[in-house]
Design an enzyme around this catalytic site. Sequence first.
Site, short mmCIF file in Angstrom:
data_model
loop_
_atom_site.label_atom_id
_atom_site.label_comp_id
_atom_site.label_asym_id
_atom_site.label_seq_id
_atom_site.Cartn_x
_atom_site.Cartn_y
_atom_site.Cartn_z
N GLU A 8 0.83 -1.21 0.00
CA GLU A 8 0.00 0.00 0.00
C GLU A 8 0.86 1.26 0.00
O GLU A 8 0.56 2.22 -0.71
CB GLU A 8 -0.93 0.01 1.22
CG GLU A 8 -1.94 -1.12 1.23
CD GLU A 8 -1.46 -2.39 1.93
OE1 GLU A 8 -2.31 -3.21 2.29
OE2 GLU A 8 -0.23 -2.57 2.12
N CYS A 57 -2.21 -3.19 7.24
CA CYS A 57 -1.64 -3.18 8.59
C CYS A 57 -1.80 -1.78 9.17
O CYS A 57 -2.20 -0.85 8.47
CB CYS A 57 -0.16 -3.58 8.52
SG CYS A 57 0.91 -2.27 7.88
#
Length: 154
Positions: free
Chosen positions: A53, A81
């Site tokens: 990401e 996360c």
Amino acid sequence: MDKKFMEAAFKKAEDNVALGGGPFGAAIVKNGQVVALGNNRVTLTNDPTAHAEVTAIREACKALNTFDLSGCEIYTSCEPCPMCLAAIYWARIEKIYYGNTKTDAKNIGFDDSFIYDEIEKNPAHRAIPAVRFMPDEAIKAFKLWEKKEDKTRY
């Protein structure tokens, strides 16, 4: 939601495993077009922040020449996360689509539950203790920022 964008994230994840990287991929989309793709490059670049990401956000910001990804969506192979989730919020991405869950990741050795637990603790009581130091000197930069009239807010 568009299946082809999620499939692009999955392909980045699968291809990355073959390259020796982690099994994570992401695609950032704006106005129905892929702006950037990212894959987990932690072990490939010795950068613990190079999650799929985050690498996709970095590439999207370069491609769009902005730090503000408002109007974008992210398709990611796994639930982000804590670090990636924060980066998504900071980038102002408007929607997250994910495939695997954080429990799925935990089951293959990518366990972020300790980070979620650490966030809730008093900074001084974390596994890596945080100690406030020289606050009177630190505040000077904040005061300069606060008074600056031509600042770029982010």
